[in-house]
Design a protein around this motif. Sequence first.
Motif, PDB file in Angstrom:
ATOM      1  N   THR A   8     -69.234 -57.890  34.647  1.00 61.25           N
ATOM      2  CA  THR A   8     -69.219 -58.594  33.087  1.00 61.25           C
ATOM      3  C   THR A   8     -69.709 -57.889  31.961  1.00 61.25           C
ATOM      4  O   THR A   8     -70.283 -56.600  32.313  1.00 61.25           O
ATOM      5  CB  THR A   8     -69.905 -59.787  33.136  1.00 61.25           C
ATOM      6  OG1 THR A   8     -71.365 -59.450  33.253  1.00 61.25           O
ATOM      7  CG2 THR A   8     -69.645 -60.686  34.406  1.00 61.25           C
ATOM      8  N   GLY A   9     -69.375 -58.228  30.782  1.00 61.37           N
ATOM      9  CA  GLY A   9     -69.816 -57.527  29.484  1.00 61.37           C
ATOM     10  C   GLY A   9     -69.320 -56.151  29.484  1.00 61.37           C
ATOM     11  O   GLY A   9     -70.126 -55.252  29.167  1.00 61.37           O
ATOM     12  N   CYS A  10     -67.884 -55.888  29.543  1.00 65.03           N
ATOM     13  CA  CYS A  10     -67.479 -54.654  29.308  1.00 65.03           C
ATOM     14  C   CYS A  10     -66.784 -54.271  28.166  1.00 65.03           C
ATOM     15  O   CYS A  10     -66.037 -53.022  27.819  1.00 65.03           O
ATOM     16  CB  CYS A  10     -66.328 -54.525  30.577  1.00 65.03           C
ATOM     17  SG  CYS A  10     -66.860 -54.701  32.376  1.00 65.03           S
ATOM     18  N   SER A  11     -67.104 -54.855  27.107  1.00 58.12           N
ATOM     19  CA  SER A  11     -66.501 -54.489  25.752  1.00 58.12           C
ATOM     20  C   SER A  11     -67.069 -53.272  25.183  1.00 58.12           C
ATOM     21  O   SER A  11     -66.652 -52.679  24.608  1.00 58.12           O
ATOM     22  CB  SER A  11     -66.545 -55.651  24.896  1.00 58.12           C
ATOM     23  OG  SER A  11     -67.768 -56.015  24.800  1.00 58.12           O
ATOM     24  N   SER A  12     -68.360 -53.084  25.827  1.00 62.08           N
ATOM     25  CA  SER A  12     -69.017 -51.897  25.306  1.00 62.08           C
ATOM     26  C   SER A  12     -70.018 -51.553  26.304  1.00 62.08           C
ATOM     27  O   SER A  12     -70.490 -52.130  27.183  1.00 62.08           O
ATOM     28  CB  SER A  12     -69.593 -52.034  23.788  1.00 62.08           C
ATOM     29  OG  SER A  12     -70.610 -53.056  23.797  1.00 62.08           O
ATOM     30  N   GLY A  13     -71.021 -50.357  26.142  1.00 62.56           N
ATOM     31  CA  GLY A  13     -72.184 -50.060  26.448  1.00 62.56           C
ATOM     32  C   GLY A  13     -71.892 -49.743  27.868  1.00 62.56           C
ATOM     33  O   GLY A  13     -71.065 -49.253  28.651  1.00 62.56           O
ATOM     34  N   ILE A  14     -73.126 -50.507  28.838  1.00 61.41           N
ATOM     35  CA  ILE A  14     -73.141 -50.198  30.062  1.00 61.41           C
ATOM     36  C   ILE A  14     -72.032 -50.745  30.895  1.00 61.41           C
ATOM     37  O   ILE A  14     -71.577 -50.115  32.007  1.00 61.41           O
ATOM     38  CB  ILE A  14     -74.668 -51.097  30.730  1.00 61.41           C
ATOM     39  CG1 ILE A  14     -75.952 -50.261  29.839  1.00 61.41           C
ATOM     40  CG2 ILE A  14     -74.624 -50.905  31.914  1.00 61.41           C
ATOM     41  CD1 ILE A  14     -77.057 -50.826  30.125  1.00 61.41           C
ATOM     42  N   GLY A  15     -71.780 -52.197  30.674  1.00 62.29           N
ATOM     43  CA  GLY A  15     -70.569 -52.687  31.388  1.00 62.29           C
ATOM     44  C   GLY A  15     -69.185 -51.910  31.334  1.00 62.29           C
ATOM     45  O   GLY A  15     -68.504 -51.599  32.306  1.00 62.29           O
ATOM     46  N   ARG A  16     -69.024 -51.170  30.101  1.00 62.42           N
ATOM     47  CA  ARG A  16     -67.586 -50.497  30.067  1.00 62.42           C
ATOM     48  C   ARG A  16     -67.707 -49.041  30.845  1.00 62.42           C
ATOM     49  O   ARG A  16     -66.839 -48.707  31.481  1.00 62.42           O
ATOM     50  CB  ARG A  16     -67.657 -49.803  28.548  1.00 62.42           C
ATOM     51  CG  ARG A  16     -66.295 -49.019  28.216  1.00 62.42           C
ATOM     52  CD  ARG A  16     -66.070 -48.982  26.847  1.00 62.42           C
ATOM     53  NE  ARG A  16     -65.521 -50.136  25.910  1.00 62.42           N
ATOM     54  CZ  ARG A  16     -64.358 -50.379  25.952  1.00 62.42           C
ATOM     55  NH1 ARG A  16     -63.277 -49.463  25.925  1.00 62.42           N
ATOM     56  NH2 ARG A  16     -64.014 -51.385  25.079  1.00 62.42           N
ATOM     57  N   ALA A  17     -69.157 -48.503  30.630  1.00 58.69           N
ATOM     58  CA  ALA A  17     -69.316 -47.291  31.710  1.00 58.69           C
ATOM     59  C   ALA A  17     -69.494 -47.621  33.018  1.00 58.69           C
ATOM     60  O   ALA A  17     -68.686 -46.794  33.699  1.00 58.69           O
ATOM     61  CB  ALA A  17     -70.647 -46.677  31.077  1.00 58.69           C
ATOM     62  N   ALA A  18     -69.854 -48.775  33.428  1.00 56.51           N
ATOM     63  CA  ALA A  18     -69.583 -48.904  34.865  1.00 56.51           C
ATOM     64  C   ALA A  18     -68.371 -49.214  35.301  1.00 56.51           C
ATOM     65  O   ALA A  18     -67.876 -48.783  36.449  1.00 56.51           O
ATOM     66  CB  ALA A  18     -70.536 -50.095  35.279  1.00 56.51           C
ATOM     67  N   ALA A  19     -67.456 -49.991  34.560  1.00 58.86           N
ATOM     68  CA  ALA A  19     -66.054 -50.137  34.816  1.00 58.86           C
ATOM     69  C   ALA A  19     -65.415 -48.755  35.111  1.00 58.86           C
ATOM     70  O   ALA A  19     -64.564 -48.569  35.918  1.00 58.86           O
ATOM     71  CB  ALA A  19     -65.557 -51.101  33.895  1.00 58.86           C
ATOM     72  N   THR A  20     -65.730 -47.938  33.891  1.00 59.86           N
ATOM     73  CA  THR A  20     -64.911 -46.801  34.165  1.00 59.86           C
ATOM     74  C   THR A  20     -65.296 -45.891  35.325  1.00 59.86           C
ATOM     75  O   THR A  20     -64.430 -45.276  35.980  1.00 59.86           O
ATOM     76  CB  THR A  20     -65.346 -45.874  32.572  1.00 59.86           C
ATOM     77  OG1 THR A  20     -64.997 -46.591  31.776  1.00 59.86           O
ATOM     78  CG2 THR A  20     -64.734 -44.479  32.806  1.00 59.86           C
ATOM     79  N   LEU A  21     -66.589 -45.926  35.718  1.00 55.31           N
ATOM     80  CA  LEU A  21     -67.060 -44.895  36.659  1.00 55.31           C
ATOM     81  C   LEU A  21     -66.555 -45.577  38.136  1.00 55.31           C
ATOM     82  O   LEU A  21     -66.208 -44.949  39.046  1.00 55.31           O
ATOM     83  CB  LEU A  21     -68.743 -45.175  36.738  1.00 55.31           C
ATOM     84  CG  LEU A  21     -69.237 -44.251  37.908  1.00 55.31           C
ATOM     85  CD1 LEU A  21     -68.836 -42.674  37.922  1.00 55.31           C
ATOM     86  CD2 LEU A  21     -70.878 -44.583  37.982  1.00 55.31           C
ATOM     87  N   PHE A  22     -66.764 -47.020  38.116  1.00 58.62           N
ATOM     88  CA  PHE A  22     -65.969 -47.530  39.491  1.00 58.62           C
ATOM     89  C   PHE A  22     -64.631 -47.250  39.595  1.00 58.62           C
ATOM     90  O   PHE A  22     -64.251 -46.938  40.771  1.00 58.62           O
ATOM     91  CB  PHE A  22     -66.128 -49.010  39.398  1.00 58.62           C
ATOM     92  CG  PHE A  22     -67.580 -49.634  40.138  1.00 58.62           C
ATOM     93  CD1 PHE A  22     -67.843 -50.153  41.353  1.00 58.62           C
ATOM     94  CD2 PHE A  22     -68.924 -49.637  39.150  1.00 58.62           C
ATOM     95  CE1 PHE A  22     -69.010 -50.171  41.951  1.00 58.62           C
ATOM     96  CE2 PHE A  22     -70.051 -49.949  39.784  1.00 58.62           C
ATOM     97  CZ  PHE A  22     -70.261 -50.416  40.892  1.00 58.62           C
TER      98      PHE A  22
END
Length: 277
Positions: A8-22
């Motif tokens: 959740t919360g993937c529009s920016s920041g930690i969420g976006r970085a986590a989605a990219t890494l996974f």
Amino acid sequence: MKKIALITGCSSGIGRAAATLFAAHGWQVVATMRDPAKAGELARLPNVSIGKLDVTEPQSIAALVKQTLDTWGRIDVLVNNAGFGAFGPFETASDALIERQLATNLKGVFDLSRAVLPAMRRQGEGAIVNIASIGGLTTMPLNAIYHATKYAVVGFTEGLAYELAPFGIRAKIIAPGGVRTEFAAGSLALTFSDDQHPYAGMVGRVRQAFAGRAGQHSEPEDIAKVIYRAATDGSAQITYVAGADAEALLAARAKLGEQGYVAMMNERFNVAGPASH
């Protein structure tokens, strides 16, 4: 079999970085946000699908989880990252802001966790990774409402770990310190509307002190690595402190004790300490 991560919360920041890494590690990622139009480059990455989700709306949660299970058949990791910070004096906070803070940072974590648990139990495995904060383990001035939600997330997750372990499901806490994201600009809500309140001087001093410490913040990608490790290490570890500043704050509280830590914060943020009696 491809693993599925719902973040959740993937529009920016930690969420976006986590989605990219996974996704880079070969996971199928369901990257969610309230406004999918903000997905940008994330929507074009391999192994990433964008989901519309408002964690404060139970119907939105139910629909997103159903869609994920209908499409992929399982959810291996839930990363509860969506959230925002309420900054300012508690006394000046409106009921609406307090309710929104609780709904987003805490009730959303509850509702999403409960929504994915039946599937994880059927699988016999899974991980729920809740992004708390170093502000869920210790405190700073003018963040009382935010701290209330993050302390609650920490307690909830540790308590949940007991219940889920017999089903092969792990509950994890990530406690980042300061992160170079849009959190302070786009995800920060003020509890006051102007400077006509008794705490105005304190607000100015605390803001100045926070600004002076921005250089000590971690990158979102650094926090994403900790999230990925927590989700995949298979260990019984529950709490993962992320960032040098977070580690330093926690060490200071352990060394100084409660009173010593509060005195340090009073001095660091130029806030008057409590009167002696």
